[in-house]
Design an enzyme around this catalytic site. Structure first.
Site, short mmCIF file in Angstrom:
data_model
loop_
_atom_site.label_atom_id
_atom_site.label_comp_id
_atom_site.label_asym_id
_atom_site.label_seq_id
_atom_site.Cartn_x
_atom_site.Cartn_y
_atom_site.Cartn_z
N THR A 35 0.81 -1.22 0.00
CA THR A 35 0.00 0.00 0.00
C THR A 35 0.85 1.27 0.00
O THR A 35 2.01 1.26 0.39
CB THR A 35 -0.96 0.04 1.22
OG1 THR A 35 -0.21 0.33 2.39
CG2 THR A 35 -1.72 -1.26 1.40
N ASP A 54 -4.06 5.58 2.86
CA ASP A 54 -3.43 6.65 3.65
C ASP A 54 -3.64 6.28 5.11
O ASP A 54 -4.79 6.24 5.59
CB ASP A 54 -4.10 8.00 3.31
CG ASP A 54 -3.47 9.16 4.05
OD1 ASP A 54 -2.79 8.93 5.09
OD2 ASP A 54 -3.65 10.30 3.62
N ASN A 81 4.66 -0.51 8.25
CA ASN A 81 5.96 0.06 7.88
C ASN A 81 5.88 1.55 7.53
O ASN A 81 6.86 2.27 7.71
CB ASN A 81 6.51 -0.74 6.68
CG ASN A 81 7.63 -0.01 5.98
OD1 ASN A 81 8.77 0.01 6.45
ND2 ASN A 81 7.33 0.63 4.85
N LYS A 114 -5.94 -2.01 14.45
CA LYS A 114 -7.31 -2.20 14.93
C LYS A 114 -8.22 -2.73 13.81
O LYS A 114 -9.15 -3.49 14.06
CB LYS A 114 -7.87 -0.89 15.49
CG LYS A 114 -7.42 -0.65 16.95
CD LYS A 114 -7.81 0.73 17.45
CE LYS A 114 -9.31 1.00 17.49
NZ LYS A 114 -10.06 0.10 18.38
N SER A 132 9.80 -0.41 13.81
CA SER A 132 10.21 0.63 14.74
C SER A 132 11.53 1.18 14.23
O SER A 132 11.69 1.45 13.03
CB SER A 132 10.30 0.03 16.15
OG SER A 132 10.85 0.92 17.06
N TYR A 146 10.18 12.33 15.91
CA TYR A 146 10.27 10.99 15.30
C TYR A 146 10.61 9.95 16.36
O TYR A 146 9.98 8.89 16.44
CB TYR A 146 11.33 11.02 14.20
CG TYR A 146 11.62 9.65 13.60
CD1 TYR A 146 10.73 9.08 12.71
CD2 TYR A 146 12.78 8.94 13.92
CE1 TYR A 146 10.98 7.82 12.15
CE2 TYR A 146 13.05 7.70 13.37
CZ TYR A 146 12.14 7.15 12.48
OH TYR A 146 12.39 5.90 11.94
N LYS A 150 8.52 6.55 17.65
CA LYS A 150 9.01 5.16 17.61
C LYS A 150 9.03 4.56 19.01
O LYS A 150 8.77 3.36 19.18
CB LYS A 150 10.40 5.10 16.94
CG LYS A 150 10.35 5.41 15.44
CD LYS A 150 9.46 4.45 14.66
CE LYS A 150 9.47 4.68 13.17
NZ LYS A 150 8.57 3.80 12.41
N ILE A 179 19.44 2.93 7.11
CA ILE A 179 19.21 2.09 5.93
C ILE A 179 19.19 3.01 4.72
O ILE A 179 18.62 4.12 4.78
CB ILE A 179 17.85 1.33 6.04
CG1 ILE A 179 17.75 0.52 7.35
CG2 ILE A 179 17.62 0.43 4.82
CD1 ILE A 179 18.76 -0.60 7.52
N THR A 181 17.73 4.43 2.07
CA THR A 181 16.42 4.66 1.43
C THR A 181 16.23 6.18 1.27
O THR A 181 17.01 6.96 1.82
CB THR A 181 15.27 4.15 2.33
OG1 THR A 181 15.12 5.05 3.44
CG2 THR A 181 15.49 2.74 2.85
N1 LIG Z 1 15.67 4.40 6.40
C1 LIG Z 1 16.06 4.26 7.65
O1 LIG Z 1 17.24 4.52 7.98
C2 LIG Z 1 15.10 3.76 8.71
C3 LIG Z 1 15.66 3.38 9.95
C4 LIG Z 1 14.82 2.93 10.95
C5 LIG Z 1 13.46 2.84 10.72
N2 LIG Z 1 12.95 3.21 9.51
C6 LIG Z 1 11.49 3.09 9.33
O2 LIG Z 1 11.21 2.31 8.20
C7 LIG Z 1 9.94 2.69 7.66
C8 LIG Z 1 10.08 2.90 6.17
O3 LIG Z 1 11.00 3.96 5.94
P1 LIG Z 1 11.90 4.06 4.62
O4 LIG Z 1 13.29 4.31 5.07
O5 LIG Z 1 11.64 2.95 3.70
O6 LIG Z 1 11.37 5.47 4.04
P2 LIG Z 1 10.66 5.87 2.66
O7 LIG Z 1 11.43 5.31 1.52
O8 LIG Z 1 10.46 7.34 2.76
O9 LIG Z 1 9.25 5.12 2.72
C9 LIG Z 1 8.17 5.57 3.50
C10 LIG Z 1 6.91 4.85 3.07
O10 LIG Z 1 5.85 5.31 3.93
C11 LIG Z 1 4.74 5.64 3.13
N3 LIG Z 1 3.91 6.69 3.75
C12 LIG Z 1 4.29 7.90 4.21
N4 LIG Z 1 3.23 8.57 4.68
C13 LIG Z 1 2.14 7.76 4.51
C14 LIG Z 1 0.76 7.87 4.81
N5 LIG Z 1 0.23 8.97 5.37
N6 LIG Z 1 -0.06 6.83 4.50
C15 LIG Z 1 0.45 5.72 3.93
N7 LIG Z 1 1.74 5.54 3.62
C16 LIG Z 1 2.57 6.57 3.91
C17 LIG Z 1 5.32 6.10 1.79
O11 LIG Z 1 4.35 5.89 0.78
P3 LIG Z 1 3.71 7.03 -0.16
O12 LIG Z 1 4.53 8.27 -0.01
O13 LIG Z 1 3.79 6.41 -1.53
O14 LIG Z 1 2.30 7.17 0.34
C18 LIG Z 1 6.50 5.15 1.64
O15 LIG Z 1 6.10 3.97 0.99
C19 LIG Z 1 9.49 3.92 8.44
O16 LIG Z 1 8.57 3.54 9.44
C20 LIG Z 1 10.78 4.40 9.09
O17 LIG Z 1 10.54 5.11 10.28
C21 LIG Z 1 13.74 3.68 8.50
#
Ligand SMILES: NC(=O)c1ccc[n+]([C@@H]2O[C@H](COP(=O)([O-])OP(=O)(O)OC[C@H]3O[C@@H](n4cnc5c(N)ncnc54)[C@H](OP(=O)(O)O)[C@@H]3O)[C@@H](O)[C@H]2O)c1
Length: 271
Positions: A35, A54, A81, A114, A132, A146, A150, A179, A181
């Site tokens: 999604t 969303d 996620n 939920k 997380s 942020y 978490k 990571i 990304t």
């Molecule tokens: N990258 C890191 O270093 C890191 C480290 C620890 C934890 N994390 C966690 O990993 C998860 C993914 O992060 P990522 O690094 O892959 O970042 P990312 O590439 O920015 O991906 C974020 C994702 O969240 C979605 N999203 C954002 N707002 C949304 C909303 N209101 N409704 C539905 N989807 C929404 C985005 O989808 P759309 O914009 O297409 O809707 C996108 O698919 C997050 O929870 C982040 O906190 C990341």
């Protein structure tokens, strides 16, 4: 139509960790529902059905769930996620901006959880995997809102896990470190910047860009999530990536004062 295949529902599967997770779960034999807020623009992935969602909207979550249950009949695994980062000192964020961040990172997790729980309870089984962070158990200066989200996800997940375990459901945490990304580019910047924090913010921006570009591949986290989804004996918490593993190990053994110094050094702050 229903399926006998195991079904995994992944929020935020359009990019980064969520996308890698969708690919890895499909490769592991799951029918995956990925999604995001606007999935029509995406290139299709084998074994992944994209649905718009969303996480800040009750109606959007309900509509996506109805669509998935009508089409596939059940959900075995939910991966919460979707999330956004924040850039700036805590004092620079308005409360309303902080509430918007909580609406995605915390209430988004709760909303989707939920909505899925009744379906899992009806079958007497299921797994909910909440993404997380290292920031879910240690401080990270210049991303306090942020970090607060978490930490909230950690408390919610660990408490909920005890409530639903006797209904055949486990709630598990995956805690990635940096990571590689687009996370930093998608992070929310503080809406009321203050000159006294400008240098700290610049330091943070440089550091996060460096840490993420040299961070682990999202496939590393995806592998941990697949393990959490499929392990016979699930583990409540799993770190993902080299930095998270190292800092978790130090956090377990270091006295509080020493760990405080580690955090300041890691964030290039004066001791
Ligand atoms: N990258 C890191 O270093 C890191 C480290 C620890 C934890 N994390 C966690 O990993 C998860 C993914 O992060 P990522 O690094 O892959 O970042 P990312 O590439 O920015 O991906 C974020 C994702 O969240 C979605 N999203 C954002 N707002 C949304 C909303 N209101 N409704 C539905 N989807 C929404 C985005 O989808 P759309 O914009 O297409 O809707 C996108 O698919 C997050 O929870 C982040 O906190 C990341």
């Amino acid at each position: 139509m229903t399926t006998t295949q195991r079904v995994a529902f992944v929020t935020g599967a359009t990019s980064g960790i969520g996308k890698a997770t969708a690919i890895a779960l499909a490769a592991a034999g799951f029918q995956v529902i990925g999604t995001g807020r606007n999935t029509a623009r995406l290139t299709p992935l084998t074994g992944v059905t994209y649905v718009d969602l969303d996480v800040t909207s009750d109606e959007s979550v309900a509509a996506a769930l109805t669509q998935v249950i009508d089409r596939f009949g059940h959900i075995d695994v939910l991966v919460n996620n979707a999330g956004v980062g924040t850039t700036g000192a805590a004092e620079e964020f308005s409360i309303s901006q902080t509430q918007d961040i909580f609406d995605i990172n915390v209430y988004g997790v709760m909303r989707t959880t939920k909505a899925v729980l009744p379906h899992m309870r009806a079958r007497g089984r299921g797994r909910i995997i909440n993404v997380s962070s290292l920031s879910g158990f240690v401080p990270s200066p210049f991303m306090a809102p942020y970090v607060a989200t978490k930490h909230a996800v950690e408390g919610y997940s660990q408490s909920l896990d005890h409530e639903v375990r006797e209904h055949g459901i486990r709630v598990l945490l995956v805690e990635p470190g940096p990571i590689n990304t687009p996370f930093a580019g998608h992070s929310v910047e503080a809406d009321t910047p203050m000159p006294l924090y400008a240098a700290g913010r610049r330091n943070y921006d440089e550091l996060i860009a460096k840490n993420l570009s040299s961070g682990d591949d999202p496939a590393v986290v995806a592998k941990v999530i697949v393990a959490a989804a499929t392990d016979r004996n699930p583990k409540l918490r799993r770190t993902a990536g080299t930095t998270a593993r190292t800092i978790d190990a130090v956090h377990r053994v270091a006295p509080a004062r020493s760990f405080d110094r580690v955090i300041r050094r890691f964030n290039r702050m004066p001791s």
